[in-house]
Write a protein that holds these residues in place. Structure first.
Motif, PDB file in Angstrom:
ATOM      1  N   UNK A 185      -8.695  -2.745 -29.960  1.00 36.93           N
ATOM      2  CA  UNK A 185     -10.138  -2.611 -30.181  1.00 36.93           C
ATOM      3  C   UNK A 185     -10.920  -3.450 -29.155  1.00 36.93           C
ATOM      4  N   UNK A 186     -10.248  -4.475 -28.618  1.00 38.46           N
ATOM      5  CA  UNK A 186     -10.907  -5.320 -27.608  1.00 38.46           C
ATOM      6  C   UNK A 186     -10.871  -4.687 -26.223  1.00 38.46           C
ATOM      7  N   UNK A 187     -10.225  -3.534 -26.110  1.00 27.24           N
ATOM      8  CA  UNK A 187     -10.306  -2.815 -24.831  1.00 27.24           C
ATOM      9  C   UNK A 187      -9.011  -2.728 -24.040  1.00 27.24           C
ATOM     10  N   UNK A 188      -7.866  -3.090 -24.645  1.00 28.69           N
ATOM     11  CA  UNK A 188      -6.598  -2.960 -23.920  1.00 28.69           C
ATOM     12  C   UNK A 188      -6.338  -1.493 -23.579  1.00 28.69           C
ATOM     13  N   UNK A 189      -5.634  -1.274 -22.460  1.00 24.71           N
ATOM     14  CA  UNK A 189      -5.325   0.096 -22.036  1.00 24.71           C
ATOM     15  C   UNK A 189      -3.987   0.562 -22.581  1.00 24.71           C
ATOM     16  N   UNK A 190      -3.037  -0.347 -22.568  1.00 21.35           N
ATOM     17  CA  UNK A 190      -1.697  -0.025 -23.045  1.00 21.35           C
ATOM     18  C   UNK A 190      -1.256  -1.135 -23.977  1.00 21.35           C
ATOM     19  N   UNK A 201      -3.705 -15.628 -17.313  1.00 19.37           N
ATOM     20  CA  UNK A 201      -4.963 -15.059 -16.826  1.00 19.37           C
ATOM     21  C   UNK A 201      -5.410 -15.743 -15.534  1.00 19.37           C
ATOM     22  N   UNK A 202      -5.037 -17.027 -15.402  1.00 16.25           N
ATOM     23  CA  UNK A 202      -5.398 -17.765 -14.188  1.00 16.25           C
ATOM     24  C   UNK A 202      -4.787 -17.131 -12.931  1.00 16.25           C
ATOM     25  N   UNK A 246     -11.619  -7.454 -12.998  1.00 18.67           N
ATOM     26  CA  UNK A 246     -12.826  -6.972 -12.326  1.00 18.67           C
ATOM     27  C   UNK A 246     -13.371  -8.014 -11.356  1.00 18.67           C
ATOM     28  N   UNK A 247     -13.344  -9.265 -11.790  1.00 15.79           N
ATOM     29  CA  UNK A 247     -13.807 -10.345 -10.928  1.00 15.79           C
ATOM     30  C   UNK A 247     -12.959 -10.446  -9.679  1.00 15.79           C
ATOM     31  N   UNK A 248     -11.643 -10.363  -9.898  1.00 14.67           N
ATOM     32  CA  UNK A 248     -10.737 -10.460  -8.761  1.00 14.67           C
ATOM     33  C   UNK A 248     -10.961  -9.325  -7.802  1.00 14.67           C
ATOM     34  N   UNK A 249     -11.208  -8.150  -8.362  1.00 16.45           N
ATOM     35  CA  UNK A 249     -11.408  -6.981  -7.528  1.00 16.45           C
ATOM     36  C   UNK A 249     -12.652  -7.165  -6.667  1.00 16.45           C
ATOM     37  N   UNK A 265      -8.640 -12.666 -25.274  1.00 12.50           N
ATOM     38  CA  UNK A 265      -7.679 -12.635 -24.173  1.00 12.50           C
ATOM     39  C   UNK A 265      -7.785 -11.315 -23.412  1.00 12.50           C
ATOM     40  N   UNK A 266      -7.958 -10.241 -24.175  1.00 10.97           N
ATOM     41  CA  UNK A 266      -8.074  -8.922 -23.537  1.00 10.97           C
ATOM     42  C   UNK A 266      -9.348  -8.863 -22.703  1.00 10.97           C
ATOM     43  N   UNK A 267     -10.416  -9.366 -23.269  1.00 14.34           N
ATOM     44  CA  UNK A 267     -11.689  -9.353 -22.524  1.00 14.34           C
ATOM     45  C   UNK A 267     -11.615 -10.279 -21.311  1.00 14.34           C
ATOM     46  N   UNK A 268     -10.941 -11.412 -21.482  1.00 12.35           N
ATOM     47  CA  UNK A 268     -10.772 -12.312 -20.330  1.00 12.35           C
ATOM     48  C   UNK A 268      -9.955 -11.637 -19.228  1.00 12.35           C
TER      49      UNK A 268
END
Lengths: 386, 386
Positions: free
Chosen positions: B154-159, B333-334, B374-377, B365-368
């Motif tokens: 629900x937090x937006x994970x793809x898989x 995540x880092x 996206x930030x890295x991209x 965690x999923x949102x992070x």
């Protein structure tokens, strides 16, 4: 014992590092989460692996014994291997070298159906080593392969093993080949019985097809007259052996071939010890006859590594009854005396490619092997006369 | 080309020895009989492997390219591996490092059903890297695992990938677990859709049971609502993946986990090259997403080895469509900015044990992760602004 144990050979920098690495394996192969987030209660107390012992062996090598609860396994063999060396197989400098079963493991994985004693009954070969020609090469027609089966069986072979490369190719599709070869061995056995021979040749059909059809193929082979099954766990998984071994209706002995398993044993730093993989795991899975490359042949196993395999096949405290080692890989009849001295009677002696040098007189190869086994035995038991 | 080819890294003493070893591999993996008894005609001309090229690389290392005819394989994947590295896997100093397919091989092993492009459609994630939490630890109840599925989905994970150690243990039997987790992800997807989200989480159920029941388990998972299957070829065999990938009725993407495969790639002298096993063979078998340990994590893969895997997953001339690499094994995540730079968008970013540190706020965690990707991209595509 509420846990079965696996002993690992670990490379480490010092005692503290060895302990940390052992703890890491215990986590890796069970919960696979950092230690600080392991939930207390059942997961921490039961599911998580426990380091039971760490011993320094010098030269940067330690052995660590880790205990696992049967609850982490369940009842299927794939997950057992996941626990023993799943992710830990990818860690640098971690090699599984010994398995210490407990009652839980023994009851869920009772081992081979026949073992060494069972093969004596099935073949009627009451004493001495077993003569086992390998039928090949691939590309031959079912008729050609069946002819080799007949000639070696009627000459007194105990086990007719198909080459592990006879799969389901167009030159000899699985079903056509099995039918022809089983009939040929059946005819030879009839002729042997007519001549008063109380022993018989068992035809071991090689499973060649898809992994999820192994049981169906084994049943087809049985119905066609095969009296044993050859399986390659390096391609089909150790569970394929276990499924056949546990099948009371199938009730056939199983021979395992080590193709594609080399990388698990060749490195001193990774994978499994020779005895653990080709003895203990084979036996646990339900293998009755474990094929491996003999020392001094074209593969690089040492005499000591072969001894480890044989000892694991026969260890009184192993999983289920003792099984038969089967050294091959470039054997010749000239080497039999030395081999008999090393492997003894409860052993399946393979003879592959060099058999074909006999041409139409391939039956002579079987008789020469039998003579070699018996002569060698006489030498061994009466060294004063050699 | 009437043959597909395998390139081997061979240790040898000199050119003559290298040639002899290459010829030995060509024999070993096909007819497995001495050269002088290979029957002339079809077996010698077609079945026998042919040494096509030998190159000296210095320091005792040669590469040898050997061509094999599809007739030695047939139509089943286990025998293909037997030909590529069956008995040769047991020879010292022989490592398979590259596969060059021909049309015969491509037609019999067409590769993944979905691949990288297919996963974009299935997830609705039209751009950017995929966020993939791993649901664990084993020992948790189906309800606890399902809750983690829901919260991450629900937090937006793809898989939503199950841990590879979730098999069929009593704490969460396969069927109970799959049913609960699939329902949880289904509910989360419904809520995402209700909020206008055009992407969805795909729940990948881990196959946990016997090898001959893989298809049945996959169908059960599909009927329960799973939208992908996780398979461990090191336990179930590469053919298990191929059987699922070729099943048009099942029609689910497949993720492969490298558990128990470590010994095939860890030694420079034996087994397979990293790219060949975790890229080429995975893709040939039909894997859509290939999981492997990221460099710098708790496993010892180097950055170069990971690059080899990624290149093999994406190579234009590979078997079937390009597939998604999926680095994991101690990611945090880092590390995302560095990883995105290395792996790019067509990549499934795993986050396992450290996810649990978020506790009930696991959705964060999923949102992070999404933010990190996206930030890295942004950083990567606009280096001037970083």
């Amino acid at each position: 014992m509420d846990r079965f144990s696996v002993t690992y050979r670990i490379l480490a920098d010092d005692d503290a590092d060895a302990t940390a690495r052992a703890e890491a394996i215990a986590l890796e192969d069970t919960v696979e989460i950092p230690r600080d987030v392991v939930p207390s209660g059942y997961i921490e107390d039961t599911v998580l692996g426990k380091v039971q012992d760490i011993t320094a062996n010098g030269d940067g090598v330690w052995t660590a014994k880790i205990g696992y609860h049967i609850d982490t396994v369940g009842r299927e063999l794939p997950q057992l291997l996941n626990v023993i060396l799943g992710n830990a197989s990818i860690l640098r400098g971690v090699k599984a070298i010994d398995l210490t079963p407990n009652d839980d493991l023994r009851s869920r994985f009772p081992g081979p159906r026949f073992g060494a004693a069972g093969l004596r009954e099935l073949t009627g070969r009451t004493a001495g080593g077993y003569v086992c020609p390998v039928i090949k090469p691939q590309g031959s027609s079912p008729e050609t392969l069946a002819r080799l089966c007949y000639l070696t069986a009627v000459a007194g072979a105990d086990i007719i093993k198909e080459d592990h490369g006879l799969a389901n190719q167009d030159a000899a599709p699985f079903k056509d080949r099995i039918k022809a070869c089983a009939a040929a061995v059946g005819q030879a056995n009839q002729e042997r019985a007519d001549q008063g021979d109380t022993s018989r040749a068992l035809y071991f059909a090689n499973i060649g097809g898809h992994g999820d059809q192994v049981c169906d193929m084994a049943y087809y082979a049985k119905e066609a007259g095969a009296e044993g099954i050859l399986v390659i766990p390096g391609l089909f998984g150790f569970d394929a052996i276990n499924r056949l071994a546990r099948d009371a209706d199938l009730n056939l002995p199983i021979m395992a071939h080590p193709s594609h398993l080399g990388p698990y044993v060749l490195s001193p730093e990774h994978g499994y010890g020779h005895g653990m993989m080709l003895g203990q795991l084979m036996r646990l899975a339900g293998t009755d006859i474990s094929v491996f490359p003999n020392y001094g042949g074209r593969f690089g196993f040492s005499q000591d590594e072969c001894t480890q395999i044989v000892e694991a096949c026969r260890a009184p405290m192993g999983m289920g009854p003792a099984i038969l080692p089967s050294p091959g890989g470039g054997m010749s009849i000239e080497r039999l005396p030395d081999m008999v001295q090393h492997y003894g009677d409860d052993c399946v002696y393979l003879l592959g490619g060099s058999l074909l040098r006999y041409g139409k007189k391939i039956g002579d190869a079987i008789r020469d092997m039998r003579g070699g086994l018996e002569g060698a035995k006489t030498q061994v038991s009466r060294p004063g006369f050699s």
